[in-house]
Design an enzyme around this catalytic site. Structure first.
Site, PDB file in Angstrom:
ATOM      1  N   ASP A  19       0.858  -1.193   0.000  1.00 29.01           N
ATOM      2  CA  ASP A  19       0.000   0.000   0.000  1.00 29.01           C
ATOM      3  C   ASP A  19       0.891   1.239   0.000  1.00 29.01           C
ATOM      4  O   ASP A  19       1.687   1.439   0.915  1.00 29.01           O
ATOM      5  CB  ASP A  19      -0.892  -0.015   1.237  1.00 29.01           C
ATOM      6  CG  ASP A  19      -2.038   0.987   1.140  1.00 29.01           C
ATOM      7  OD1 ASP A  19      -2.109   1.719   0.132  1.00 29.01           O
ATOM      8  OD2 ASP A  19      -2.859   1.039   2.074  1.00 29.01           O
ATOM      9  N   ASP A  74      -3.090   2.539  -5.888  1.00 33.71           N
ATOM     10  CA  ASP A  74      -2.065   2.599  -4.849  1.00 33.71           C
ATOM     11  C   ASP A  74      -1.914   1.338  -4.022  1.00 33.71           C
ATOM     12  O   ASP A  74      -1.264   1.371  -2.964  1.00 33.71           O
ATOM     13  CB  ASP A  74      -2.355   3.778  -3.912  1.00 33.71           C
ATOM     14  CG  ASP A  74      -3.705   3.667  -3.227  1.00 33.71           C
ATOM     15  OD1 ASP A  74      -4.505   2.797  -3.625  1.00 33.71           O
ATOM     16  OD2 ASP A  74      -3.959   4.452  -2.295  1.00 33.71           O
ATOM     17  N   GLU A  75      -2.470   0.216  -4.469  1.00 35.75           N
ATOM     18  CA  GLU A  75      -2.311  -1.000  -3.669  1.00 35.75           C
ATOM     19  C   GLU A  75      -2.422  -2.251  -4.527  1.00 35.75           C
ATOM     20  O   GLU A  75      -3.069  -2.260  -5.577  1.00 35.75           O
ATOM     21  CB  GLU A  75      -3.330  -1.045  -2.529  1.00 35.75           C
ATOM     22  CG  GLU A  75      -4.768  -1.024  -2.971  1.00 35.75           C
ATOM     23  CD  GLU A  75      -5.741  -1.148  -1.802  1.00 35.75           C
ATOM     24  OE1 GLU A  75      -5.393  -1.808  -0.798  1.00 35.75           O
ATOM     25  OE2 GLU A  75      -6.841  -0.604  -1.917  1.00 35.75           O
TER      26      GLU A  75
END
Length: 351
Positions: free
Chosen positions: A5, A103-104
């Protein structure tokens, strides 16, 4: 398996472009103008310390942090940074990567030292992008995802069956990935307030409240159990949606009609690129000052643009006359390919 993350991703990308903002409160949302109607997309840790969070009206965020730097959303910049990060993850030895968003991502690998592998990932991402990330390690996707919260910022944490209840047991159920405020409230009515209480619950006892599928699933979630394989099958969108926040409330039927037609055209452009028929529509209406309602309907499979528009306008007929409207959104659901990842989220046995 690991959950990677990126820390305060959007704000961090903005700092890379403007290093002088490092350490300052940053709020990203809309066109960067707090006098306009828009919501916060993300905020730096410095801004979050003042209570600013994603989804908050930009004007309220600006009041909370008067000296914050407020920036417009730049989707293309964030997408480019995200693609570089995901390529970096895929380049790691033995990595199987399941992208969850900008973002992950989950990373599956075989290693005798997952902490060392996690630090290797962090170093590689930092070297390629100058972005920091936190990594959660787990023996299920649920545990890896929840572990990341304990590693933030830029750290590594492991959650397994051995320490799950020790770490998570006394936390409220809404701390679980997949349990929001509404579900935690429904659980509380059943006398279930903590993760440990949910883990100990009789799965069948949750069926009357949540149904035969979701009841047992929530009990499984409380134990941290679930899918234990990272699936790199490419994600396929179930639908496409667009929405518009109006700087001035819509008050006339003709304005609503024009707005629905414009949203439909935008959504159909996205759908056309997929090459799959539309099977359902959802119209989102936010009345002033901030009351949101949705109207949804399944429709026969169709590629016909005129048919989709007609059905969207039918849904618009449910809009309450005389109530000022500040936002309209339209989502079109499509048929799914036979080889698409099954389920809706990784915690429910697929995507």
């Amino acid at each position: 398996m690991l959950h990677v993350d990126l820390d305060q991703f959007i704000a961090a990308v903005e700092v890379l472009r403007r290093p002088e903002l490092a350490g300052k409160p940053i709020i990203v949302g809309g066109r960067g103008d707090p006098t306009e109607r828009a919501v916060v997309s993300t905020a730096s840790y410095e801004a979050r310390a003042f209570g600013v969070g994603s989804g908050m009206p930009l004007r309220i965020a600006a009041r909370k942090v008067p000296d914050a730097e407020i920036l417009p959303v730049d989707h293309e910049e964030y997408l480019a940074a995200s693609e570089t990060v995901m390529a970096t993850l895929r380049s790691q030895p033995g990595a199987v990567v399941q992208v969850l968003g900008w973002d992950e991502a989950f990373v599956g690998t075989e290693t005798a030292d997952p902490e060392a592998y996690a630090r290797q990932i962090q170093a590689a991402v930092l070297d390629r992008t100058r972005l920091h990330c936190s990594v959660g390690i787990g023996d299920t996707l649920v545990r890896a995802k929840n572990a990341t919260d304990f590693g933030k910022p830029a750290g590594v944490f492991r959650l397994t069956a051995a320490n799950w209840l020790e770490v998570m047991g006394e936390r409220p159920t809404k701390a679980l990935w997949g349990v929001g405020s509404k579900v935690s409230g429904r659980l509380a009515k059943l006398g279930i307030n903590t993760v440990a209480e949910l883990a100990a619950a009789d799965p069948q006892g949750l069926v009357p409240e949540f149904g035969p599928k979701m009841g047992p699933w929530y009990a499984e979630l409380g134990r941290g159990d679930g899918a234990g394989t990272v699936d790199d099958t490419p994600w396929v969108a179930r639908g496409h949606s667009r929405e518009t926040t109006f700087q001035r409330d819509l008050t006339e039927p003709v304005q609503v009609d024009e707005a629905v037609r414009e949203l439909t055209a935008q959504v159909l452009k996205d759908v056309a690129a997929e090459g799959r028929p539309v099977i359902g529509l959802t119209l989102k209406v936010r009345y002033a000052p901030f009351t949101t309602k949705t109207h949804a309907k399944k429709i026969p499979e169709t590629f016909d643009r005129a048919e989709v528009l007609a059905r969207a306008l039918d849904l618009a007929g449910a809009i309450e006359a005389g109530r000022p409207i500040r936002l309209l959104g339209l989502r079109a659901e499509m048929t799914m390919p036979d080889d698409a990842r099954k389920g809706h989220t990784p915690t429910r046995g697929g995507w």
